[in-house]
Design a protein around this motif. Sequence first.
Motif: not given
Length: 303
Positions: A226-253
């Motif tokens: 995972i550490m060796r592949l940190w560049k693609p993993s970092l972007f995947a992690g960002f997209m995961g957090a980004f998507a979850s942020q908006f899912w949770y905002l919708a769940f709150a409403l």
Amino acid sequence: MIELAWLWSPFTLIGAAGQVARNAMQRGLTGPLGTVGATHIRFLFGFPFSLLFLAGVLFVTGDAWPSLSQAFWPWLVLGALMQIAGTALMLAAMTERSFVVTTAYIKTEPIQAAAFGFAFLGDHLTIVKVVAIVIATFGVIVTALRPGGSKSFADLRPTLLGLAAAAAAAAAFALSAVGFRGAILNVHGVSFVTSASFTLVCGLLLQTVLLTSYLIARDREVLRAIMRLWKPSLFAGFMGAFASQFWYLAFALTAVANVRTLALVEVLLAQGVAYYSFKQPLSLREFVGIVLIVIGVALLVAT
């Protein structure tokens, strides 16, 4: 809250688009990292971004640190554990079936909820709901089974494994969504944006600790990979957090069922990703099956 309630719809659409992008990235990392490793990157690399989101939200809203009821933690644990299980099962299904078909299977999530409610709680199912379940289930069968060829177990094994993994993933994601909405509703004294953001941070922290501890104990080579592949993993992690942020905002409403119904747009987005990124054209049979799944799920939730 009343004036802002309509925002759950655009929040869901943004979250769905982000999730399709994240799933595509994780799918590409399943080969070098394995299912557990590819599952872990959404949590390990998503957690730092969730902290940034929360810091920005607290700065903009001026909210104080939230207060939590005792029910927050059980709901959070349920959501976190089921999301880990659902992600791993989804990635396993994607190794056996196409990207778009797996996404369609997972969109049978409302059907899982109806079946569990009938089996374990005795929830009443109307004739319309039964018809909806039959339509969507038939769509899954049409999409999954390959016409012609040998019908030996060896030939059916990929289909059966993919279908079983995706069905289990749908159930896990249904429980996860319920758990996270329950946690969000037990964050008090702050705006719904802070409640959602705080829950995301806590959930990703718990998931990161659990999976990192598991890999340290069982397979440290995956962590090194995972550490060796940190560049693609970092972007995947960002997209995961980004998507979850908006899912949770919708769940709150709004209710989970509303969010998951609108999230069926993922099937169409996944079809585009599969065609342009993975060169997986959709056959007429698969298209008909996916249409039946969407009709069945939409009818089930609408009645």
